[in-house]
Design an enzyme around this catalytic site. Structure first.
Site, PDB file in Angstrom:
ATOM      1  N   CYS A 118       0.851  -1.181   0.000  1.00  0.00           N
ATOM      2  CA  CYS A 118       0.000   0.000   0.000  1.00  0.00           C
ATOM      3  C   CYS A 118       0.890   1.235   0.000  1.00  0.00           C
ATOM      4  CB  CYS A 118      -0.884  -0.024   1.247  1.00  0.00           C
ATOM      5  SG  CYS A 118      -1.786   1.510   1.565  1.00  0.00           S
ATOM      6  N   HIS A 264      -8.167  -3.933   2.382  1.00  0.00           N
ATOM      7  CA  HIS A 264      -7.100  -3.155   3.011  1.00  0.00           C
ATOM      8  C   HIS A 264      -7.398  -1.651   2.940  1.00  0.00           C
ATOM      9  CE1 HIS A 264      -2.857  -2.239   4.149  1.00  0.00           C
ATOM     10  NE2 HIS A 264      -3.110  -1.149   3.430  1.00  0.00           N
ATOM     11  N   GLU A 265      -7.695  -1.170   1.745  1.00  0.00           N
ATOM     12  CA  GLU A 265      -7.877   0.274   1.571  1.00  0.00           C
ATOM     13  C   GLU A 265      -9.145   0.779   2.259  1.00  0.00           C
ATOM     14  OE1 GLU A 265      -5.380   1.804   0.654  1.00  0.00           O
ATOM     15  OE2 GLU A 265      -4.253   0.206  -0.323  1.00  0.00           O
ATOM     16  N   HIS A 268      -8.347   1.787   5.682  1.00  0.00           N
ATOM     17  CA  HIS A 268      -7.839   3.163   5.783  1.00  0.00           C
ATOM     18  C   HIS A 268      -8.990   4.169   5.706  1.00  0.00           C
ATOM     19  CE1 HIS A 268      -3.709   2.005   5.817  1.00  0.00           C
ATOM     20  NE2 HIS A 268      -3.638   1.647   4.544  1.00  0.00           N
ATOM     21  N   HIS A 274      -1.611   1.022   9.286  1.00  0.00           N
ATOM     22  CA  HIS A 274      -1.005  -0.278   9.032  1.00  0.00           C
ATOM     23  C   HIS A 274      -0.772  -1.054  10.323  1.00  0.00           C
ATOM     24  CE1 HIS A 274       0.534   1.324   4.940  1.00  0.00           C
ATOM     25  NE2 HIS A 274      -0.607   0.684   4.811  1.00  0.00           N
TER      26      HIS A 274
END
Length: 308
Positions: A118, A264-265, A268, A274
């Site tokens: 990322c 994953h994104e 965020h 992380h």
């Protein structure tokens, strides 16, 4: 003789046609011969303080990009010297990823650094959030260690925005829209958030699309390999895939799973940073040819952030 001559001519013509097709296939699929932007790290293996090796300046830029270095007006910012600041940066990287903190670019450190990842930094404004925190649970005397992390200031969505809409940049492939929708459903099933697709991209809380190179958000992509995607913390809402990557639906050799990156994104987008847990979806590195789901550490992190 005439038959043999015609046969030879046919064989030569066929060979030429095959070579032409092979050349076209190679040219049409640049991923076949691409090298990662992080490949320069491989020849720096074994480097340590005091060394002066071509490529160390690229290492400095790498560590600066992900938050580990800030030379400002330091005299060694643009050279290939492995100085004190670089050694400390390597040590911090090793601590964050549970590697032996020697300051030397050993094989394990280089392998971790070379992993596609990322694009968000691990350290923002000089503060590392990837340190583990011990937590006591009300199950006798059991202690667990949480490795999830939040960016500085713990940005999060207000209580009035627990339902979020998402939209796709026009032209986003249907394979990606389906993968992202499944990722949102997974997060919804493990949090207090609900999600729905907006009819109008411009009005969506979360905006998703594919971009290439420098696309105007201050975080340029770097071509195949290297940085795969990035997203911004609440309440910005932007999430970009690197269009130059080889994307797939599911685990395919040499390709990156769209849904895994979306999980994953989205983490965020909701406020997670992380994690230093290797198997967590919020771990910064995501190898090709694999799929991942949410880890207990990810779910624990989002619940801790929103106190639910």
């Amino acid at each position: 003789m005439a038959f043999k001559s015609k046969y030879s001519l046919f064989a030569i013509t066929l060979l030429f046609a095959l070579l032409t097709l092979l050349s076209y296939a190679t040219a049409s699929h640049p991923h076949n011969k691409s090298s990662s932007p992080f490949e320069f790290l491989d020849h720096l293996k074994g480097c340590h303080k005091g060394d002066k090796v071509k490529g160390i300046n690229d290492l400095k830029k790498y560590l600066e990009k992900f938050g580990y270095l800030n030379y400002k007006n330091h005299s060694h910012s643009d050279d290939d010297e492995f100085d004190d600041l670089l050694e400390e940066a390597v040590k911090t990287y090793q601590i964050n990823y549970h590697l032996k903190s020697t300051g030397t670019l050993d094989g394990k450190t280089v392998a971790k650094m070379m992993m596609p990842r990322c694009g968000l930094p691990d350290i923002i404004n000089g503060t590392s959030s990837m340190r583990s925190a011990k937590k006591r649970h009300h199950h006798g005397s059991i202690h667990t260690t949480a490795h999830y992390a939040f960016p500085a200031g713990n940005p999060k969505w207000p209580s009035s925005k627990y339902h979020l809409t998402y939209g796709f940049l026009p032209g986003t492939p249907s394979e990606a829209t389906g993968a992202v929708a499944r990722a949102f459903a997974t997060w919804a099933g493990n949090t207090h958030f609900t999600f729905s697709q907006a009819q109008n991209y411009e009005n969506a809380d979360l905006k998703i699309g594919f971009e290439k190179g420098d696309h105007g958000d201050g975080s340029a992509f770097d071509g195949p390999g290297g940085v795969l995607a990035h997203a911004f913390y609440p309440t910005d809402g932007r999430f970009h895939y690197d269009a130059d990557e080889n994307w797939s639906v599911g685990a395919k050799p040499g390709a990156f799973d769209l849904e895994t990156l979306a999980l994953h994104e989205i983490g965020h987008l909701l406020g997670l940073d992380h994690s230093s847990v290797e198997g967590a979806i919020m771990s910064s590195g995501i190898p090709a040819g694999v799929t991942r789901g949410l880890h207990g550490d990810d779910v624990q992190g989002i619940k801790a952030l929103y106190n639910v």
